[in-house]
Design a protein around this motif. Structure first.
Motif, PDB file in Angstrom:
ATOM      1  N   TYR A 288      44.880  11.131  33.928  1.00 26.01           N
ATOM      2  CA  TYR A 288      44.592  11.633  32.582  1.00 26.01           C
ATOM      3  C   TYR A 288      43.750  10.586  31.846  1.00 26.01           C
ATOM      4  O   TYR A 288      44.224   9.487  31.591  1.00 26.01           O
ATOM      5  CB  TYR A 288      45.917  11.874  31.847  1.00 26.01           C
ATOM      6  CG  TYR A 288      45.806  12.322  30.410  1.00 26.01           C
ATOM      7  CD1 TYR A 288      45.208  13.537  30.078  1.00 26.01           C
ATOM      8  CD2 TYR A 288      46.329  11.537  29.379  1.00 26.01           C
ATOM      9  CE1 TYR A 288      45.125  13.946  28.752  1.00 26.01           C
ATOM     10  CE2 TYR A 288      46.257  11.950  28.053  1.00 26.01           C
ATOM     11  CZ  TYR A 288      45.648  13.155  27.751  1.00 26.01           C
ATOM     12  OH  TYR A 288      45.569  13.565  26.435  1.00 26.01           O
TER      13      TYR A 288
ATOM     14  N   CYS B 230      33.872  13.268  32.004  1.00 26.91           N
ATOM     15  CA  CYS B 230      33.681  11.812  31.949  1.00 26.91           C
ATOM     16  C   CYS B 230      32.613  11.345  32.940  1.00 26.91           C
ATOM     17  O   CYS B 230      31.784  10.484  32.605  1.00 26.91           O
ATOM     18  CB  CYS B 230      34.997  11.097  32.223  1.00 26.91           C
ATOM     19  SG  CYS B 230      36.201  11.220  30.877  1.00 26.91           S
ATOM     20  N   LEU B 231      32.621  11.885  34.145  1.00 33.30           N
ATOM     21  CA  LEU B 231      31.603  11.515  35.127  1.00 33.30           C
ATOM     22  C   LEU B 231      30.212  11.858  34.609  1.00 33.30           C
ATOM     23  O   LEU B 231      29.255  11.106  34.805  1.00 33.30           O
ATOM     24  CB  LEU B 231      31.869  12.227  36.456  1.00 33.30           C
ATOM     25  CG  LEU B 231      33.100  11.766  37.244  1.00 33.30           C
ATOM     26  CD1 LEU B 231      33.281  12.626  38.493  1.00 33.30           C
ATOM     27  CD2 LEU B 231      32.997  10.299  37.624  1.00 33.30           C
TER      28      LEU B 231
ATOM     29  N   THR C 167      47.471   7.649  29.408  1.00 37.48           N
ATOM     30  CA  THR C 167      46.267   6.860  29.174  1.00 37.48           C
ATOM     31  C   THR C 167      46.522   5.917  28.009  1.00 37.48           C
ATOM     32  O   THR C 167      47.430   6.150  27.194  1.00 37.48           O
ATOM     33  CB  THR C 167      45.050   7.758  28.887  1.00 37.48           C
ATOM     34  OG1 THR C 167      43.853   6.982  28.958  1.00 37.48           O
ATOM     35  CG2 THR C 167      45.131   8.406  27.497  1.00 37.48           C
TER      36      THR C 167
ATOM     37  N   PRO D  52      41.188   8.551  32.898  1.00 35.43           N
ATOM     38  CA  PRO D  52      41.387   7.361  33.743  1.00 35.43           C
ATOM     39  C   PRO D  52      40.923   6.074  33.077  1.00 35.43           C
ATOM     40  O   PRO D  52      40.018   6.063  32.238  1.00 35.43           O
ATOM     41  CB  PRO D  52      40.525   7.673  34.977  1.00 35.43           C
ATOM     42  CG  PRO D  52      40.407   9.160  35.003  1.00 35.43           C
ATOM     43  CD  PRO D  52      40.388   9.585  33.568  1.00 35.43           C
TER      44      PRO D  52
ATOM     45  N   PHE E 157      37.403   3.869  37.436  1.00 36.99           N
ATOM     46  CA  PHE E 157      35.963   4.137  37.559  1.00 36.99           C
ATOM     47  C   PHE E 157      35.252   3.029  38.331  1.00 36.99           C
ATOM     48  O   PHE E 157      34.301   3.297  39.063  1.00 36.99           O
ATOM     49  CB  PHE E 157      35.348   4.352  36.177  1.00 36.99           C
ATOM     50  CG  PHE E 157      35.737   5.659  35.563  1.00 36.99           C
ATOM     51  CD1 PHE E 157      35.157   6.844  36.005  1.00 36.99           C
ATOM     52  CD2 PHE E 157      36.696   5.729  34.563  1.00 36.99           C
ATOM     53  CE1 PHE E 157      35.530   8.059  35.463  1.00 36.99           C
ATOM     54  CE2 PHE E 157      37.064   6.940  34.010  1.00 36.99           C
ATOM     55  CZ  PHE E 157      36.490   8.116  34.469  1.00 36.99           C
TER      56      PHE E 157
ATOM     57  N   ASN F 100      43.354  17.473  33.863  1.00 34.96           N
ATOM     58  CA  ASN F 100      42.779  16.212  34.329  1.00 34.96           C
ATOM     59  C   ASN F 100      41.437  16.423  35.017  1.00 34.96           C
ATOM     60  O   ASN F 100      40.525  15.597  34.884  1.00 34.96           O
ATOM     61  CB  ASN F 100      43.751  15.512  35.289  1.00 34.96           C
ATOM     62  CG  ASN F 100      44.966  14.945  34.577  1.00 34.96           C
ATOM     63  OD1 ASN F 100      45.043  14.964  33.352  1.00 34.96           O
ATOM     64  ND2 ASN F 100      45.917  14.443  35.341  1.00 34.96           N
ATOM     65  N   LEU F 101      41.313  17.516  35.749  1.00 38.70           N
ATOM     66  CA  LEU F 101      40.056  17.792  36.450  1.00 38.70           C
ATOM     67  C   LEU F 101      38.932  18.060  35.459  1.00 38.70           C
ATOM     68  O   LEU F 101      37.806  17.554  35.631  1.00 38.70           O
ATOM     69  CB  LEU F 101      40.238  18.986  37.385  1.00 38.70           C
ATOM     70  CG  LEU F 101      39.044  19.342  38.272  1.00 38.70           C
ATOM     71  CD1 LEU F 101      38.666  18.181  39.183  1.00 38.70           C
ATOM     72  CD2 LEU F 101      39.358  20.593  39.097  1.00 38.70           C
TER      73      LEU F 101
ATOM     74  N   ILE G 265      33.058  15.574  43.253  1.00 38.96           N
ATOM     75  CA  ILE G 265      34.502  15.769  43.317  1.00 38.96           C
ATOM     76  C   ILE G 265      34.812  16.751  44.444  1.00 38.96           C
ATOM     77  O   ILE G 265      34.261  17.854  44.486  1.00 38.96           O
ATOM     78  CB  ILE G 265      35.050  16.306  41.984  1.00 38.96           C
ATOM     79  CG1 ILE G 265      34.887  15.259  40.884  1.00 38.96           C
ATOM     80  CG2 ILE G 265      36.514  16.716  42.126  1.00 38.96           C
ATOM     81  CD1 ILE G 265      35.279  15.758  39.503  1.00 38.96           C
TER      82      ILE G 265
ATOM     83  N   LEU H  57      37.984  14.662  33.891  1.00 35.92           N
ATOM     84  CA  LEU H  57      37.238  13.787  34.792  1.00 35.92           C
ATOM     85  C   LEU H  57      35.808  14.290  34.988  1.00 35.92           C
ATOM     86  O   LEU H  57      34.861  13.494  34.990  1.00 35.92           O
ATOM     87  CB  LEU H  57      37.937  13.693  36.147  1.00 35.92           C
ATOM     88  CG  LEU H  57      37.208  12.838  37.184  1.00 35.92           C
ATOM     89  CD1 LEU H  57      37.076  11.388  36.709  1.00 35.92           C
ATOM     90  CD2 LEU H  57      37.895  12.900  38.538  1.00 35.92           C
ATOM     91  N   THR H  58      35.648  15.586  35.143  1.00 38.61           N
ATOM     92  CA  THR H  58      34.310  16.158  35.321  1.00 38.61           C
ATOM     93  C   THR H  58      33.405  15.800  34.149  1.00 38.61           C
ATOM     94  O   THR H  58      32.251  15.403  34.332  1.00 38.61           O
ATOM     95  CB  THR H  58      34.398  17.690  35.466  1.00 38.61           C
ATOM     96  OG1 THR H  58      35.216  18.008  36.606  1.00 38.61           O
ATOM     97  CG2 THR H  58      33.015  18.308  35.662  1.00 38.61           C
TER      98      THR H  58
ATOM     99  N   LEU I 259      44.278  11.747  40.630  1.00 34.83           N
ATOM    100  CA  LEU I 259      43.620  12.406  39.497  1.00 34.83           C
ATOM    101  C   LEU I 259      44.386  12.076  38.218  1.00 34.83           C
ATOM    102  O   LEU I 259      45.435  12.656  37.937  1.00 34.83           O
ATOM    103  CB  LEU I 259      43.570  13.921  39.737  1.00 34.83           C
ATOM    104  CG  LEU I 259      42.774  14.758  38.747  1.00 34.83           C
ATOM    105  CD1 LEU I 259      41.318  14.310  38.677  1.00 34.83           C
ATOM    106  CD2 LEU I 259      42.853  16.241  39.115  1.00 34.83           C
TER     107      LEU I 259
END
Length: 207
Positions: free
Chosen positions: A10, A125-126, A43, A12, A17, A118-119, A135, A122-123, A8
């Motif tokens: 920061y 960004c997805l 990052t 990413p 991806f 980070n979670l 996830i 990422l959520t 996971l």
């Protein structure tokens, strides 16, 4: 249903991806030990002068500490520094105004744990990338049962060209004469917006 285990990170990079793009579920483990020289708190962005690395400071010494327990050090004024650097790098990018307020809101939460920061990133960004991967979170590495495990594969010490996930597919960037590959996902989103997923699909390294 295809499953992959990953770290996971920061914001990413594009390699991350590309690696997860074709999987239905991506598994992350809170209980795995912190790895030095990973992208868990780093990052890269492309500023007016060069590629700039942004690092989230972590409290204390970290031998054998589970990643889910890493605490962010707010005594260092890193949030304002990151926001200013991001605005300086991408303030004039085509899709900056569309995405930046959402990320700014995440920073304003002042998460105590790096994992939670980070979670959330990422959520979001997805969602923006249109990647439907689910996830899945586990606490113990023994719980991980997947077709592929890429944890520990991506390091700040080795170039992406040594691995088989990502190939550079140029897209519009604000700065520089030559294309800078494999930056953090912010570079892709702010510069090409809705075309980001297509760029990622074209960037998956063919085996």
């Amino acid at each position: 249903m295809s499953k992959l285990a990953a770290d996971l990170f920061y914001f990413p990079n594009l390699e991350f991806f590309c690696a997860i793009l074709d999987y239905d579920e991506v598994v992350f483990c809170r209980g795995q030990e912190f790895r030095r020289k990973s992208f868990i708190n780093r990052t890269d962005i492309l500023g007016p002068n060069k590629v700039q690395r942004l690092t989230v400071p972590i409290q204390g010494r970290r031998p054998r500490i589970p990643e889910g327990k890493l605490l962010i050090d707010y005594e260092q004024k890193w949030v304002m520094g990151h926001l200013r650097s991001i605005q300086s790098a991408y303030g004039k990018a085509p899709f900056f105004e569309h995405y930046f307020p959402f990320f700014e809101q995440i920073f304003q939460k002042e998460h105590s744990h790096l994992w939670d920061l980070n979670l959330d990133i990422l959520t979001l960004c997805l969602r923006f990338l249109g990647i439907p991967a689910k996830i899945v979170l586990v606490d113990d590495p023994a719980e991980i049962q997947v077709e592929k495990d890429i944890r520990g594969h991506m390091s700040t010490q080795e170039p992406y060209t040594t691995r088989n996930y990502y190939r550079a597919t140029p897209y519009f960037q604000l700065f520089g004469v030559d294309f800078e590959p494999n930056l953090g996902v912010l570079d892709l989103l702010f510069n090409v917006g809705p075309e980001s997923k297509m760029i990622l699909s074209d960037s998956v390294k063919k085996h």
